[in-house]
Design an enzyme around this catalytic site. Structure first.
Site, PDB file in Angstrom:
ATOM      1  N   GLU A  83       1.737  -9.316  11.521  1.00  0.00           N
ATOM      2  CA  GLU A  83       1.523  -8.893  10.137  1.00  0.00           C
ATOM      3  C   GLU A  83       2.869  -8.720   9.430  1.00  0.00           C
ATOM      4  O   GLU A  83       3.042  -9.147   8.282  1.00  0.00           O
ATOM      5  CB  GLU A  83       0.738  -7.571  10.155  1.00  0.00           C
ATOM      6  CG  GLU A  83       0.321  -7.048   8.794  1.00  0.00           C
ATOM      7  CD  GLU A  83      -0.599  -5.836   8.919  1.00  0.00           C
ATOM      8  OE1 GLU A  83      -0.788  -5.314  10.051  1.00  0.00           O
ATOM      9  OE2 GLU A  83      -1.138  -5.405   7.874  1.00  0.00           O
ATOM     10  N   ASP A 133       0.782  -1.237   0.000  1.00  0.00           N
ATOM     11  CA  ASP A 133       0.000   0.000   0.000  1.00  0.00           C
ATOM     12  C   ASP A 133       0.815   1.289   0.000  1.00  0.00           C
ATOM     13  O   ASP A 133       0.572   2.185  -0.788  1.00  0.00           O
ATOM     14  CB  ASP A 133      -0.916   0.036   1.222  1.00  0.00           C
ATOM     15  CG  ASP A 133      -1.846  -1.169   1.328  1.00  0.00           C
ATOM     16  OD1 ASP A 133      -1.724  -2.094   0.504  1.00  0.00           O
ATOM     17  OD2 ASP A 133      -2.698  -1.167   2.226  1.00  0.00           O
TER      18      ASP A 133
END
Ligand code: DGY
Length: 424
Positions: free
Chosen positions: A393, A163
């Site tokens: 993550e 992102d």
């Protein structure tokens, strides 16, 4: 019980806890819906202990496929106010509400892995999924390689999966954010803002979303007019590999027409991907299709060339020089951004942290390309990060500290499917 079997149990428990009945959420708080490439990797994890559930993960994802083959990056199977942007902002989907952009097409590679060594039951799953995978790839050829260059053009940073990579900073500066309607971010309510994209980056994400929605998710129009159109080295390498895997599956199913079609696109991609070689940087780099400019940035996606099976001897050698240099700068490979870049940030999402799924593709690619020593370093480092911090993550490449959400589905899956067999 050994440390490995203990972690196996933890990983399986995470996959079970994040199972919403036929699909998985990446993490229940931060990402409470089904994400496209997360689900594909999650299937690899399920396959180590429940093959039917593994197939189901992919099948549920394809239940949300649009009639034109498009496969969305988020599927909103149920409501959850804890995430922005939700279905009201996207206004997309048919049978089920979805986002209007896609994500890295790893599904064909995962389906090939699920099939390898499979039996008659697996063949039934494969035969049913193959036309859906082909339809999605056709959608990519039509709307994400609309100039026929053989590379994949991202219409949104979220499509790349990386992102807030700095690769999008310069192309993103052309996005007009003046008229973005007010919104409230939810991610920074769950996580430390220092680990997340900045506000201006979010404004750009939302501006692009609003632009696409205002076309009625007309993907042909978006391809022609979108203010962000970047040939992403990650998407391009992943799609190239996915087409090799889809071609292998076409041969399994003895579908000669599909094989010929896929083979033609594959040949174009093998010729076209050279456009992403940055001679000055001696690296694979993303390139803005609007300005023609290379990002000039070495990121973890640059190292996916072996996964894609591209690169001549000189280019591969140049990438190994980068790998060796970066490997001396950080304790854990592969940082999402070159640590010698001034923009390197150890904990900020895709500007430094290590991601297990990218390591899986890099490590397997290095192995397949005949670089076992480098492949071993990447796999050992992935296992060491999980042992150090748990199933986060992402991870700080210098200290191994956790970044982002915990009990993360795809990190657990990559442990089960690959990292657990590291042999430091
Ligand atoms: C997010 O919301 O951060 C996701 O990465 C978008 O796909």
């Amino acid at each position: 019980m050994t440390a490995t079997t203990h972690r196996d149990e933890q990983a399986r428990a995470i996959l079970r806890a994040n199972d919403r009945g036929g699909y998985s959420v990446p993490n229940g708080r931060v990402y409470p819906f089904q994400w496209n490439w997360d689900s594909a990797f999650v299937a690899l994890g399920f396959a180590t202990f429940d093959r039917d559930r593994a197939w189901r993960e992919i099948e549920t994802l394809f239940d949300a496929q649009w009639d034109d083959g498009f496969l969305p990056h988020i599927v909103f199977w149920q409501d959850d106010a804890g995430y922005f942007p939700g279905p009201d902002r996207w206004q997309a989907g048919g049978r089920v509400r979805t986002s209007g952009i896609t994500q890295p097409p790893v599904a064909a590679s995962v389906v090939r892995a699920l099939w390898d060594g499979g039996d008659a039951d697996d063949r039934t799953h494969l035969a049913a999924l193959f036309p859906k995978l082909l339809a999605w790839h056709r959608w990519f050829w039509r709307h994400r390689d609309f100039e026929g260059r053989g590379v994949v053009v991202a219409m949104h940073p979220w499509e790349t999966g990386r992102d807030n990579s700095p690769e999008w900073d310069v192309p993103g500066s052309a996005i007009d954010t003046a008229n973005v309607a007010p919104y409230v971010r939810r991610d920074t309510g769950h996580l430390d803002a220092a680990m997340r994209p900045t506000q201006i980056e979010y404004d750009r994400y939302v501006a692009l979303l609003d632009f696409g929605r205002d076309t009625g998710w007309d993907h042909a129009r978006i391809a022609a007019e979108n203010p962000f159109r970047v040939a992403d080295v990650g998407l391009s390498m992943i799609f190239l590999r996915a087409n090799r895997d889809l071609l292998a599956l076409a041969h399994v199913l003895e579908d000669d027409a599909a094989a010929a079609e896929i083979g033609g696109h594959l040949a174009r991609a093998e010729r076209g991907v050279g456009w992403l070689w940055d001679a000055a940087m001696q690296s694979w780099c993303s390139r803005d299709t609007i300005t023609g400019r290379s990002s000039g940035l070495v990121t973890s996606a640059s190292f996916l060339s072996c996964w894609a099976g591209v690169g001549d001897g000189a280019r591969n050698a140049a990438m190994l020089v980068h790998l060796d240099r970066i490997g001396k700068r950080v304790r854990y490979l592969m940082p999402s951004l070159d640590p010698d870049d001034l923009g390197f940030q150890m904990l900020r999402y895709w500007r430094g942290p290590v991601w297990a799924v990218v390591n899986y593709m890099i490590g397997r690619g290095l192995d397949e390309a005949g670089h076992p020593q480098e492949a071993k370093r990447v796999r050992d480092d992935t296992a060491a990060l999980i042992a150090h911090s748990g199933f986060y993550e992402a991870f700080d490449p210098t200290t191994g500290a956790p970044s982002g959400g915990d009990t993360f589905s795809w990190t657990a899956a990559i442990w089960l499917a690959w990292a657990r067999d590291a042999n430091p």
